[in-house]
Design a protein around this motif. Structure first.
Motif, mmCIF file in Angstrom:
data_model
loop_
_atom_site.group_PDB
_atom_site.id
_atom_site.type_symbol
_atom_site.label_atom_id
_atom_site.label_comp_id
_atom_site.label_asym_id
_atom_site.label_seq_id
_atom_site.Cartn_x
_atom_site.Cartn_y
_atom_site.Cartn_z
ATOM 1 N N GLN A 8 5.015 15.194 -12.846
ATOM 2 C CA GLN A 8 4.826 16.322 -11.947
ATOM 3 C C GLN A 8 3.813 15.983 -10.856
ATOM 4 O OE1 GLN A 8 1.816 18.405 -12.135
ATOM 5 N NE2 GLN A 8 2.485 19.678 -10.424
ATOM 6 N N GLU A 9 2.725 15.320 -11.251
ATOM 7 C CA GLU A 9 1.704 14.970 -10.268
ATOM 8 C C GLU A 9 2.203 13.876 -9.312
ATOM 9 O OE1 GLU A 9 -2.925 13.391 -10.078
ATOM 10 O OE2 GLU A 9 -2.034 14.006 -11.992
ATOM 11 N N LYS A 10 2.845 12.843 -9.870
ATOM 12 C CA LYS A 10 3.329 11.728 -9.049
ATOM 13 C C LYS A 10 4.389 12.202 -8.050
ATOM 14 C CE LYS A 10 5.989 7.464 -9.380
ATOM 15 N NZ LYS A 10 6.745 6.570 -10.270
ATOM 16 N N GLU A 11 5.414 12.883 -8.561
ATOM 17 C CA GLU A 11 6.500 13.332 -7.691
ATOM 18 C C GLU A 11 6.018 14.405 -6.714
ATOM 19 O OE1 GLU A 11 9.422 11.935 -7.473
ATOM 20 O OE2 GLU A 11 8.934 10.537 -9.106
ATOM 21 N N GLY A 12 5.083 15.245 -7.193
ATOM 22 C CA GLY A 12 4.541 16.275 -6.304
ATOM 23 C C GLY A 12 3.805 15.678 -5.125
ATOM 24 N N ARG A 13 3.008 14.644 -5.373
ATOM 25 C CA ARG A 13 2.292 13.967 -4.290
ATOM 26 C C ARG A 13 3.280 13.338 -3.296
ATOM 27 N NH1 ARG A 13 -3.041 12.886 -4.582
ATOM 28 N NH2 ARG A 13 -4.158 13.455 -6.489
ATOM 29 N N TYR A 14 4.284 12.677 -3.860
ATOM 30 C CA TYR A 14 5.305 12.039 -3.023
ATOM 31 C C TYR A 14 6.005 13.075 -2.148
ATOM 32 C CZ TYR A 14 9.733 9.654 -1.990
ATOM 33 O OH TYR A 14 10.825 9.119 -1.366
ATOM 34 N N PHE A 15 6.340 14.227 -2.750
ATOM 35 C CA PHE A 15 7.013 15.312 -2.048
ATOM 36 C C PHE A 15 6.118 15.901 -0.949
ATOM 37 C CE2 PHE A 15 7.818 20.042 -2.226
ATOM 38 C CZ PHE A 15 8.928 20.022 -1.411
ATOM 39 N N VAL A 16 4.856 16.143 -1.266
ATOM 40 C CA VAL A 16 3.916 16.722 -0.305
ATOM 41 C C VAL A 16 3.686 15.767 0.879
ATOM 42 C CG1 VAL A 16 1.508 17.412 0.041
ATOM 43 C CG2 VAL A 16 2.770 18.235 -1.946
ATOM 44 N N ASP A 17 3.532 14.490 0.567
ATOM 45 C CA ASP A 17 3.331 13.504 1.646
ATOM 46 C C ASP A 17 4.546 13.453 2.578
ATOM 47 O OD1 ASP A 17 0.888 12.918 0.593
ATOM 48 O OD2 ASP A 17 1.544 11.085 -0.441
ATOM 49 N N ALA A 18 5.736 13.441 1.989
ATOM 50 C CA ALA A 18 6.958 13.398 2.800
ATOM 51 C C ALA A 18 7.087 14.654 3.651
ATOM 52 C CB ALA A 18 8.175 13.236 1.889
ATOM 53 N N ALA A 19 6.781 15.827 3.051
ATOM 54 C CA ALA A 19 6.863 17.087 3.797
ATOM 55 C C ALA A 19 5.848 17.105 4.934
ATOM 56 C CB ALA A 19 6.635 18.260 2.848
ATOM 57 N N TYR B 9 -1.203 22.208 -8.527
ATOM 58 C CA TYR B 9 -1.591 20.932 -7.901
ATOM 59 C C TYR B 9 -0.587 19.858 -8.253
ATOM 60 C CZ TYR B 9 -4.387 16.870 -6.703
ATOM 61 O OH TYR B 9 -4.830 15.706 -6.145
ATOM 62 N N PRO B 10 -0.118 19.099 -7.268
ATOM 63 C CA PRO B 10 -0.468 19.156 -5.830
ATOM 64 C C PRO B 10 0.352 20.193 -5.058
ATOM 65 C CG PRO B 10 0.976 17.316 -6.225
ATOM 66 C CD PRO B 10 0.733 17.933 -7.568
#
Length: 418
Positions: free
Chosen positions: A39-50, A112-113
């Protein structure tokens, strides 16, 4: 199923259940931790891309290129697979297999994130991420952009389930092995105790049989003395019999106590260096009166003067006295009994009636008599040799016998000089 098997299987099942509880907790904790890390890893990746996507969209706004197809282009360019893009609740692009609704605040589970939650759809386990972005347009209108991202984590659940099955299987195998090992160990540990218990059970049964006859006679004579007027001679005869049988029961009780203690695995003996001539003197003093009744002479033989042997003096004295008493009953009036020792052993031998070869091992058993009628008449209870056999065993040795009918018997135990 025997008691030992029941104990072993109960212990094994308790260990199995404990292992399941511990391993289940470990697997569950690991499963949860893995989901949270994803959840944290994919969430960070998603937030950065967005974030990168919104930067490009903002640039297009500043250049008055805010058409929806331009925004969709940037979204598809910068975002990962399985994503959806909404503008003010209107779907602009959806690259996943799922339809989304713009959530309210109650939808969120993790902050978070970004906001996310776990859903189960058509047997699949999905992590759904949601992100909101507000942007002020040139016309001073605020538009709300919504991003959705889906990560399929079904494999994590399948892997955890597989681990549970494997762990349960191997735990069951280990429990069966543990049960078998426990059965083996318990049997090995309790085997001597079971042997002692069986021996004591037989002793109690035999003793009950031995007590029955004299007790019945004592009761009969005492009732006669209480109820019937007897002559002085008859009274003396009855009292003499009661006294004799009472003394025999007392001796039987004492020997049974000694024998029972020796059968105990925890029986402790006091080992010390004993001068053989002192041992022989103590034995001779103890049997002098009983041998005098039959005019039997006790002679000492062998090379024992000045020699010492390591033993429990009291038990070994009892050992030799019992052998001499047995020899006395097998010997004629006026005969001789020999008490001897050499560098390796102690013995008692006689020149009496002897024992048949097929009886040699049997006489070591408690309450066994070669000649029943003569033994009862002489007061022999059949405990002497059984007691001697246990005394020899307590010293780490074995009582040995050799005999010839009408030529005599020799009984010895191997104890070396110190």
């Amino acid at each position: 199923m025997t008691m030992i098997h029941k104990i072993a299987w109960t212990a094994a099942m308790m260990l199995f259940l404990l292992a399941q509880f511990i391993s289940g907790y470990v697997i569950f904790a690991s499963h949860q931790e893995k989901i949270e890390l994803l959840q944290e890893k994919e969430g960070r990746y998603f937030v950065d891309a967005a974030g990168r996507c919104m930067e490009e969209i903002q640039k297009s706004h500043s250049e008055d290129k805010s058409q929806e197809y331009v925004m969709t282009y940037f979204f598809r360019e910068y975002m990962p697979e399985d994503v959806a893009f909404y503008k003010d609740g209107k779907e602009l692009y959806n690259g996943s297999r799922y339809v989304f609704e713009i959530p309210d605040a109650g939808w969120q589970k993790w902050e978070y994130p970004c906001r996310s939650k776990l859903e189960q759809i058509n047997g699949r386990y999905l992590l759904v991420f949601y992100l909101e972005k507000d942007m002020l347009e040139i016309s001073a209108q605020t538009q709300k952009y919504s991003f959705f991202y889906v990560q399929d984590i079904t494999s994590v659940y399948l892997e955890s389930f597989s681990l549970v099955i494997k762990e349960a299987f191997f735990s069951l195998l280990a429990s069966v092995g543990m049960a078998a090992l426990l059965v083996y160990r318990i049997k090995k540990i309790t085997k001597p105790l079971q042997a002692v218990n069986e021996t004591q059970r037989q002793l109690i049964g035999s003793m009950s049989h031995e007590l029955k006859t004299p007790l019945t006679a004592i009761q009969g004579y005492s009732e006669t003395l209480l109820a019937v007027k007897l002559s002085k001679e008859q009274e003396d005869k009855a009292l003499h019999y009661i006294h004799k049988e009472s003394a025999r029961l007392s001796r039987l009780s004492e020997k049974m106590m000694e024998l029972t203690e020796l059968y105990d695995p925890d029986c402790k003996i006091v080992m010390e260096d004993v001068l053989v001539e002192d041992l022989f003197l103590a034995v001779a003093n103890s049997v002098r009166h009983s041998l005098k009744e039959k005019e039997i002479v006790l002679e000492r033989e062998g090379e024992f003067f000045g020699k010492k042997k390591r033993m429990d003096a009291d038990l070994m004295t009892s050992f030799l006295i019992n052998l001499i008493n047995n020899a006395k009953m097998a010997s004629e009036t006026g005969s001789r009994i020999f008490l001897g020792a050499d560098a390796k052993s102690l013995w008692v031998r006689d020149t009496g009636c002897g024992i048949a070869p097929d009886e040699l091992e049997k006489v070591k058993k408690a309450f066994y008599r070669v000649d029943q009628s003569r033994s009862r008449k002489s007061g022999n209870m059949g405990l002497g040799l059984a007691l001697c056999d246990q005394i020899a065993a307590a010293h780490g040795g074995q009582m040995k016998m050799e005999s010839k009918v009408k030529a005599g018997t020799k009984v010895w135990v191997e104890i070396e000089d110190v």
